[in-house]
Write an enzyme that holds these catalytic residues in place. Structure first.
Site, PDB file in Angstrom:
ATOM      1  N   HIS A 151     -68.282  11.956  44.043  1.00 52.37           N
ATOM      2  CA  HIS A 151     -68.540  12.724  44.407  1.00 52.37           C
ATOM      3  C   HIS A 151     -70.387  12.501  45.240  1.00 52.37           C
ATOM      4  CE1 HIS A 151     -66.267  16.816  43.357  1.00 52.37           C
ATOM      5  NE2 HIS A 151     -66.007  15.372  42.452  1.00 52.37           N
ATOM      6  N   ASP A 184     -77.502  12.367  50.021  1.00 50.63           N
ATOM      7  CA  ASP A 184     -76.926  13.169  48.843  1.00 50.63           C
ATOM      8  C   ASP A 184     -75.713  12.788  49.861  1.00 50.63           C
ATOM      9  OD1 ASP A 184     -76.889  15.277  46.923  1.00 50.63           O
ATOM     10  OD2 ASP A 184     -78.571  16.467  47.962  1.00 50.63           O
TER      11      ASP A 184
END
Ligand code: GDG
Length: 479
Positions: free
Chosen positions: A165, A372
């Site tokens: 992730h 991110d």
């Protein structure tokens, strides 16, 4: 694939947290994260979940264990020492900073590494107790990078998928890790290795090539006698859920209240976990630059800075919190007056309805992480804009920027440019706002979280077929 297919989701945390209150033990749904995102997908399978219940206990109470298992939840119990070394140490202070290219924050500690190995083995023990050969086993994230290969050794034929992730860093960064080869070998135990975007896929393949010597062809690697596929699967959101909540009368009311309380001023919004990867101080400085550069906006716009506490036991996070508090105070002191507070600062977790009301009320979302993996907040903001009005400013160092190309894309380090982007966003004609948002909504509605999970599982099944073909050929060659 039939309905009764079993899907084993393996992640650091279970979708529930075990809490101890006045000597009694309760199960509480975990907020946010994978669990809420995946809930619609999971209903399609017979899903079991394996993870840490979030409490440090050596021996679980039997009745609690039974209750959890009846709900398909299989806890991996960790001791205080294990949680410290594996979670607070290796995951949060080694992998998290390094994989986000914050190598200066990265701590290398042999004891933490040992704890990480041990905990991955503990996960293995729980899985091998319940897994059947035909199960789909989907392992999630950086906490469990050794697990795919540990499992492969125990169950050579198993169907294993791994999804990361967070970003996978470039070779120059990844090579700094003393245990680099072990992690790559661990991940390559999976049949399919997924990342949010192609950049991470490329980084991973390059590391595999430079450190293990495997060449790939169109993302396919040959590891021993197995084919492993590496690919990008940009994670989506539960689009309908956000759209429906945004459409509800309660949220409508709440939006009116927010706008009224902020005196009908324009609203700039950001939402993050308080994390150094999210670029919060730079964002505040950019807002300061904006007010300095365009003083006509003084008194006309409010920046709602919404943060959730995170990893409050790690020193860097404690320092960052202090620094943000000071910066907010500084900006408010510099520009504010009795009627107007430039930065409205919220430091707590809000119920989803309140969050969606903020998304809807905001004119501009200012989402500027330094790095991110994806950033789901940007996607949720777009989905919540049911009237199509609003503008997204998004940093180019997020995975989401590769999909949300109609956003105003910025370099988060360039404060001048972020300030200009704010002006541009606040002054964007309504029809242009609507055009951009609708285009992004189209994409997010189609590639939602359900599609993401379906795609991943489908690819996993496909690669199993390729493997069978491959091993047949391989055998024939040997004959
Ligand atoms: C990691 C990766 C990747 C936030 N405040 C509240 C609240 N939230 C929810 C948001 C959103 C989630 O938390 C945050 O997700 P992000 O994707 O933005 O960021 P990370 O937490 O860093 O997640 C990231 C993600 O994993 C998925 O792969 O995108 O790159 O770092 O869903 O809505 N939810 C509620 N109240 C809050 O106050 N209810």
């Amino acid at each position: 694939m039939g309905l009764m297919d079993r899907l084993l989701i393996v992640s650091n945390r279970l979708p529930v947290t075990v809490v101890r209150r006045k000597g009694k033990i309760y199960l509480q749904p975990s907020v946010g994260g994978l669990a809420t995102g995946l809930s619609s997908v999971l209903r399609k399978y017979n899903t079991l979940w394996i993870g840490w219940p979030g409490i440090e206990i050596e021996n679980s109470k039997e009745d609690l264990e039974a209750r959890m298992k009846s709900e398909g939840l299989y806890p991996v119990h960790l001791s205080k020492g294990e949680v410290n070394g594996y979670y607070h140490g290796f995951c949060n202070k080694t992998i998290w900073p390094l994989f986000h290219s914050f190598s200066q924050y990265t701590v290398y500690n042999e004891n933490w590494w040992s704890a990480y190995k041990k905990v991955n083995e503990k996960f293995l023990d729980v899985i091998t107790e319940i897994a059947k050969p035909e199960d789909i086993i989907w392992i999630h994230d950086y906490h469990l990078m050794l697990l795919p290969n540990l499992l492969r050794k125990e169950m050579p034929e198993a169907r294993i998928g791994f999804f990361l992730h967070i970003p996978f860093p470039p070779f120059e960064i990844f090579r700094l890790l003393p245990w680099r080869k072990h992690l790559l070998e661990g991940i390559l135990g999976a049949d399919i290795v997924g990342f949010h975007i192609y950049d991470y896929v490329q980084n991973f393949l390059q590391c595999v090539h430079r450190l293990l010597g495997y060449e790939h062809e169109l993302g396919m690697l040959i590891v021993g006698d197995r084919v492993v596929k590496v690919d990008a699967f940009p994670m989506g959101i539960d689009y309908n859920k956000f759209e429906n909540i945004a459409n509800s009368p309660e949220v409508e009311e709440e939006v009116k209240k927010i706008r009224k309380k902020l005196g009908g001023r324009k609203i700039i919004l950001s939402i993050d976990r308080l994390d150094y990867t999210k670029g919060i101080p730079l964002r505040l400085e950019a807002f300061d630059t904006f007010l300095e550069k365009y003083p006509e906006y003084i008194g006309k716009v409010t920046f709602v800075l919404k943060l959730v506490p995170s990893r409050t036991r790690v020193e860097h996070y404690v320092q960052l919190k202090k620094y943000i508090d000071e910066l907010v105070g500084k900006i408010n002191g510099k520009y504010g007056d009795i009627e107007w507070t430039p930065v409205q600062y919220i430091y707590r977790f809000l119920p989803l309805e309140k969050l969606v009301a903020l998304y809807r009320a905001a004119d501009v979302a200012l989402i500027t992480p330094l790095r991110d993996g994806m950033n789901l907040v940007a996607k949720e903001f777009i989905a919540s804009k049911i009237d199509g009005k609003g503008c997204l400013i998004l940093s180019e160092t997020t995975g989401a920027a590769f999909e949300l190309v109609e956003a105003i894309v910025v370099n988060p380090n360039n404060k001048e440019r972020v300030a200009e982007a704010l002006k541009m966003a606040l002054e964007m004609p309504e029809d242009e706002q609507i055009q951009r948002i609708r285009a992004m909504q189209e994409r997010l509605r189609r590639y939602n979280v359900e599609k993401w999970a379906d795609d991943f599982i489908q690819e996993l099944n496909k690669i199993k077929e390729v493997q069978q073909e491959f091993s047949t050929k391989y055998l024939m060659r040997e004959l």
